[in-house]
Design a protein around this motif. Structure first.
Motif, PDB file in Angstrom:
ATOM      1  N   GLY B  35      42.184  43.530  46.405  1.00  0.00           N
ATOM      2  CA  GLY B  35      43.303  44.262  47.017  1.00  0.00           C
ATOM      3  C   GLY B  35      42.906  45.704  47.314  1.00  0.00           C
ATOM      4  N   SER B  36      42.246  46.350  46.340  1.00  0.00           N
ATOM      5  CA  SER B  36      41.831  47.745  46.528  1.00  0.00           C
ATOM      6  C   SER B  36      40.785  47.851  47.629  1.00  0.00           C
ATOM      7  CB  SER B  36      41.250  48.312  45.225  1.00  0.00           C
ATOM      8  OG  SER B  36      42.207  48.224  44.209  1.00  0.00           O
ATOM      9  N   PHE B  37      39.886  46.846  47.701  1.00  0.00           N
ATOM     10  CA  PHE B  37      38.866  46.856  48.754  1.00  0.00           C
ATOM     11  C   PHE B  37      39.523  46.887  50.140  1.00  0.00           C
ATOM     12  CE2 PHE B  37      36.561  44.319  51.902  1.00  0.00           C
ATOM     13  CZ  PHE B  37      35.387  45.058  52.013  1.00  0.00           C
ATOM     14  N   PRO B 182      48.132  30.659  42.922  1.00  0.00           N
ATOM     15  CA  PRO B 182      49.223  31.492  43.459  1.00  0.00           C
ATOM     16  C   PRO B 182      49.281  32.892  42.870  1.00  0.00           C
ATOM     17  CG  PRO B 182      50.079  29.745  42.031  1.00  0.00           C
ATOM     18  CD  PRO B 182      48.636  29.458  42.279  1.00  0.00           C
ATOM     19  N   GLU B 183      49.000  33.006  41.560  1.00  0.00           N
ATOM     20  CA  GLU B 183      49.098  34.331  40.939  1.00  0.00           C
ATOM     21  C   GLU B 183      48.003  35.266  41.463  1.00  0.00           C
ATOM     22  OE1 GLU B 183      51.452  35.381  38.626  1.00  0.00           O
ATOM     23  OE2 GLU B 183      52.484  33.502  39.023  1.00  0.00           O
ATOM     24  N   TRP B 184      46.852  34.714  41.736  1.00  0.00           N
ATOM     25  CA  TRP B 184      45.750  35.548  42.245  1.00  0.00           C
ATOM     26  C   TRP B 184      46.079  36.039  43.649  1.00  0.00           C
ATOM     27  CZ3 TRP B 184      40.321  33.870  44.225  1.00  0.00           C
ATOM     28  CH2 TRP B 184      39.467  34.975  44.228  1.00  0.00           C
ATOM     29  N   PHE B 185      46.492  35.109  44.499  1.00  0.00           N
ATOM     30  CA  PHE B 185      46.769  35.485  45.884  1.00  0.00           C
ATOM     31  C   PHE B 185      47.936  36.479  45.967  1.00  0.00           C
ATOM     32  CE2 PHE B 185      45.030  31.033  46.892  1.00  0.00           C
ATOM     33  CZ  PHE B 185      43.728  31.525  46.920  1.00  0.00           C
ATOM     34  N   ILE B 186      48.952  36.250  45.145  1.00  0.00           N
ATOM     35  CA  ILE B 186      50.107  37.141  45.240  1.00  0.00           C
ATOM     36  C   ILE B 186      49.761  38.529  44.722  1.00  0.00           C
ATOM     37  CG2 ILE B 186      51.278  36.832  43.005  1.00  0.00           C
ATOM     38  CD1 ILE B 186      53.021  36.781  46.365  1.00  0.00           C
ATOM     39  N   LYS B 187      48.882  38.595  43.737  1.00  0.00           N
ATOM     40  CA  LYS B 187      48.522  39.914  43.203  1.00  0.00           C
ATOM     41  C   LYS B 187      47.707  40.707  44.226  1.00  0.00           C
ATOM     42  CE  LYS B 187      48.772  38.517  38.408  1.00  0.00           C
ATOM     43  NZ  LYS B 187      48.001  38.050  37.257  1.00  0.00           N
ATOM     44  N   ILE B 188      46.852  40.014  44.971  1.00  0.00           N
ATOM     45  CA  ILE B 188      46.119  40.692  46.050  1.00  0.00           C
ATOM     46  C   ILE B 188      47.143  41.226  47.069  1.00  0.00           C
ATOM     47  CG2 ILE B 188      44.518  40.352  47.988  1.00  0.00           C
ATOM     48  CD1 ILE B 188      43.132  38.182  46.246  1.00  0.00           C
ATOM     49  N   ALA B 189      48.126  40.379  47.393  1.00  0.00           N
ATOM     50  CA  ALA B 189      49.162  40.797  48.348  1.00  0.00           C
ATOM     51  C   ALA B 189      49.969  41.967  47.799  1.00  0.00           C
ATOM     52  CB  ALA B 189      50.081  39.619  48.670  1.00  0.00           C
ATOM     53  N   ILE B 190      50.197  41.980  46.493  1.00  0.00           N
ATOM     54  CA  ILE B 190      51.011  43.049  45.900  1.00  0.00           C
ATOM     55  C   ILE B 190      50.265  44.384  45.929  1.00  0.00           C
ATOM     56  CG2 ILE B 190      52.022  43.859  43.716  1.00  0.00           C
ATOM     57  CD1 ILE B 190      52.980  40.981  43.237  1.00  0.00           C
ATOM     58  N   VAL B 191      48.950  44.346  45.746  1.00  0.00           N
ATOM     59  CA  VAL B 191      48.175  45.591  45.887  1.00  0.00           C
ATOM     60  C   VAL B 191      48.350  46.129  47.316  1.00  0.00           C
ATOM     61  CG1 VAL B 191      45.873  46.619  45.840  1.00  0.00           C
ATOM     62  CG2 VAL B 191      46.518  44.962  44.087  1.00  0.00           C
ATOM     63  N   ALA B 192      48.283  45.216  48.288  1.00  0.00           N
ATOM     64  CA  ALA B 192      48.496  45.633  49.682  1.00  0.00           C
ATOM     65  C   ALA B 192      49.918  46.142  49.888  1.00  0.00           C
ATOM     66  CB  ALA B 192      48.208  44.467  50.630  1.00  0.00           C
ATOM     67  N   TYR B 402      48.195  48.434  42.788  1.00  0.00           N
ATOM     68  CA  TYR B 402      49.450  48.701  43.506  1.00  0.00           C
ATOM     69  C   TYR B 402      49.739  50.200  43.528  1.00  0.00           C
ATOM     70  CZ  TYR B 402      54.527  48.564  44.430  1.00  0.00           C
ATOM     71  OH  TYR B 402      55.780  48.770  44.932  1.00  0.00           O
ATOM     72  N   PHE B 403      49.675  50.833  42.345  1.00  0.00           N
ATOM     73  CA  PHE B 403      49.986  52.258  42.281  1.00  0.00           C
ATOM     74  C   PHE B 403      48.886  53.106  42.918  1.00  0.00           C
ATOM     75  CE2 PHE B 403      53.018  51.035  38.827  1.00  0.00           C
ATOM     76  CZ  PHE B 403      54.152  51.504  39.476  1.00  0.00           C
ATOM     77  N   LEU B 404      47.643  52.667  42.750  1.00  0.00           N
ATOM     78  CA  LEU B 404      46.532  53.386  43.371  1.00  0.00           C
ATOM     79  C   LEU B 404      46.719  53.423  44.885  1.00  0.00           C
ATOM     80  CD1 LEU B 404      43.587  54.582  42.784  1.00  0.00           C
ATOM     81  CD2 LEU B 404      42.763  52.358  43.538  1.00  0.00           C
ATOM     82  N   ALA B 405      47.037  52.261  45.459  1.00  0.00           N
ATOM     83  CA  ALA B 405      47.244  52.179  46.909  1.00  0.00           C
ATOM     84  C   ALA B 405      48.419  53.062  47.324  1.00  0.00           C
ATOM     85  CB  ALA B 405      47.499  50.722  47.304  1.00  0.00           C
ATOM     86  N   MET B 406      49.495  52.981  46.557  1.00  0.00           N
ATOM     87  CA  MET B 406      50.702  53.738  46.920  1.00  0.00           C
ATOM     88  C   MET B 406      50.435  55.251  46.871  1.00  0.00           C
ATOM     89  SD  MET B 406      54.479  53.546  45.219  1.00  0.00           S
ATOM     90  CE  MET B 406      54.083  54.419  43.736  1.00  0.00           C
TER      91      MET B 406
END
Lengths: 53, 496
Positions: B35-37, B182-192, B402-406
């Protein structure tokens, strides 16, 4: 009805343990803290943030 | 929430752990890395104004199928090239994660490819104008009627997943489960999604802060009330022993699977307890995902942000919560649009995810407190101390992303280093097209991993009954109330 549900579940969830006084204190303490937090935070949020909406 | 720690692991097993343990071997960390990448790639694209993220495939509402997909930066490549490029890049990056997590790479790649194709088909079908366009846009698409099913692509994805999860031959199901994460994919989406909130915060600074603070307050109140009520009821009314009651209370009131596992570890409960509770949590979360968004849209349309926040407080897996939030966002905005009201996309979803993220953040502290209480009061192990590193180990790492991106986006926007337009150029494909595609993958995967037959196995229907009664009788009404108390009157900002 509720007794039946209780009987059904007991077999799945381990032998019954007596309710300890410390459990009462912890549960009650948490609920009271939760209610106080709910009221205080609700007042703060409603007076500050939500007042603008 | 986090399922990187398999329930089969014995919670009572002690391992040598450091602060960096799991950094390259858990889904949670790999969601953070990937997500961060993508977010950083978007920020570099914003700085350099080069289309580094323009290849990400974007799905459009269509009347002729050749217009159903496009590159995020259309001038960069053709739609088909964007789809193929997205497949290749997503495949390589997730396969790197799979390799480090020691999954069988060949199986993962094959299963991932099928899931990618299913998600693509669902997305294209669901975005058909006759199915999804609101009545206000019928003229634009040359339609005289339509179903107005905003979010239909998610429903299609879920249905396809559920068919595989419940009706497919056992061998095929076992095979496709290799990539159904599902948890992996959603967490990547949540970072975005963090990047999206950051970007929106630059546009609407006050609103984002309000949502953050209100979400945190709602979470604190919910933690202190949900857990003791669930614990008390299961102990006194349903006759659970302490370990069962604690794992159950954490599962139903905090963050589902990972909270239940963390509590089992903290209370040294037998491994079977979180296994059974986890299975129930996943199934009920899927039921909630299907039922709550349409109900909330129908009956709570006047409180869209409260409705979004209530999902975060009542649905107990990150995947189902964010998926339900996305659905609710689509449903609410489609209904508003039909009434001539245009709301900014993503705020209802962010309300759902933010409350859930605050809940996730406190898991470590809660598990630590439970461990201290168990050692001190119930097991009375004199002299034993609970290491403080447990708080960090239980902390969901994707939340950092998530917070880093925000905060990164907010810092760049508020400091004036980059304008909103410059940020959007690089980051929008990540927080928009990429995030939505990973949501789609999540919906397919949630369906695949949801096996309703599991409710009958091992007699867990009995525990499920207690779960259903407390979830729908206590947690949901209380969640709705708390969400309303802290978000009442808030509506998404008008669409720009």
């Amino acid at each position: 009805m509720f007794e039946l549900i209780k009987l059904l579940i007991i077999n799945q969830t381990g032998e019954q343990e007596p309710w300890d006084k410390i459990e009462s204190k912890l549960v009650l303490g948490s609920i009271i803290a939760g209610i106080i937090a709910l009221i205080l935070l609700a007042v703060v949020i409603n007076v500050t943030i939500l007042a603008k909406y | 929430m986090a399922e990187e720690k398999k329930p089969e692991e014995k919670p009572e097993e002690k391992k040598e752990v450091k602060w960096y343990t799991g950094m390259f071997s858990t889904e949670d960390w790999w969601a953070f890395w990937l997500g961060s990448f993508f977010v950083i790639l978007g920020v570099i694209a914003a700085f350099t104004q080069t289309p580094l993220t323009g290849w990400i495939v974007s799905f459009k509402t269509w009347t002729s199928i050749e217009k159903s997909i496009a590159a995020s930066h259309k001038e960069l490549m053709s739609p088909i090239a964007a789809l193929i490029t997205s497949y290749i890049i997503f495949t390589i990056l997730t396969a790197i994660g799979a390799y480090f997590m020691k999954w069988k790479l060949r199986d993962y790649l094959l299963a991932w490819t099928i899931i990618f194709i299913l998600a693509t088909i669902s997305y294209i079908l669901g975005k058909n104008a006759w199915i999804s366009a609101p009545s206000t846009k019928w003229e634009k698409y040359g339609l005289e009627s339509g179903l107005q099913l905003g979010g239909a692509h998610y429903i299609f994805a879920l249905i396809i997943g559920l068919i595989i999860g419940n009706l497919a031959p056992k061998k095929f199901k076992e095979f496709i489960m290799k990539a159904a994460r599902p948890e992996w994919f959603i967490k990547i989406a949540i970072v975005a999604l963090g990047a999206k909130l950051g970007l929106k915060a630059v546009e609407f600074p006050g609103y984002a802060t309000h949502l953050l603070v209100a979400g945190a307050c709602a979470t604190i109140a919910a933690y202190l009330l949900y857990w003791p009520i669930a614990y008390y009821l299961t102990r006194r009314f349903f006759g659970f022993n302490r370990q069962w009651a604690a794992c159950f209370a954490s599962g139903i009131s905090i963050c589902g699977v990972s909270a239940s596992i963390a509590t089992a570890a903290a209370t040294r409960a037998p491994a079977i307890i979180p296994v059974i509770i986890s299975a129930i949590i996943v199934i009920f979360a899927t039921i909630q995902l299907i039922v709550y968004p349409p109900l909330l849209t129908k009956f709570w349309f006047n409180e869209p942000i409260s409705a979004g926040a209530s999902l975060g407080l009542t649905i107990k897996t990150d995947g189902a919560d964010a998926a339900a939030g996305e659905l609710l966002d689509e449903f609410m905005r489609a209904k508003a649009e039909a009434m001539g009201i245009m709301w900014e996309e993503g705020w209802i979803l962010n309300a759902a995810v933010l409350t859930k993220i605050w809940i996730d953040i406190f898991i470590g502290i809660w598990a630590f407190l439970l461990a201290v209480i168990w050692v001190r009061y119930f097991e009375r192990r004199p002299g034993e101390k609970v290491p403080k590193i447990e708080i960090w180990l239980r902390f969901p790492k994707f939340v950092l992303g998530y917070f880093l991106a925000m905060f990164l986006l907010m810092a760049l926007g508020f400091s004036g280093v980059l304008t909103v337009e410059q940020l959007e150029y690089g980051v929008k494909p990540v927080e928009g097209a990429l995030r939505k595609f990973f949501f789609l993958l999540t919906f397919v995967c949630i369906g695949i991993v949801t096996d309703f037959k599991k409710l009958k196995e091992a007699g867990i229907g009995k525990v499920a009954l207690a779960y259903a009664l407390i979830l729908f009788g206590i947690i949901t009404p209380l969640g709705l109330f708390i969400a309303w108390v802290f978000h009442r009157g808030m509506t998404p900002p008008p669409a720009s």
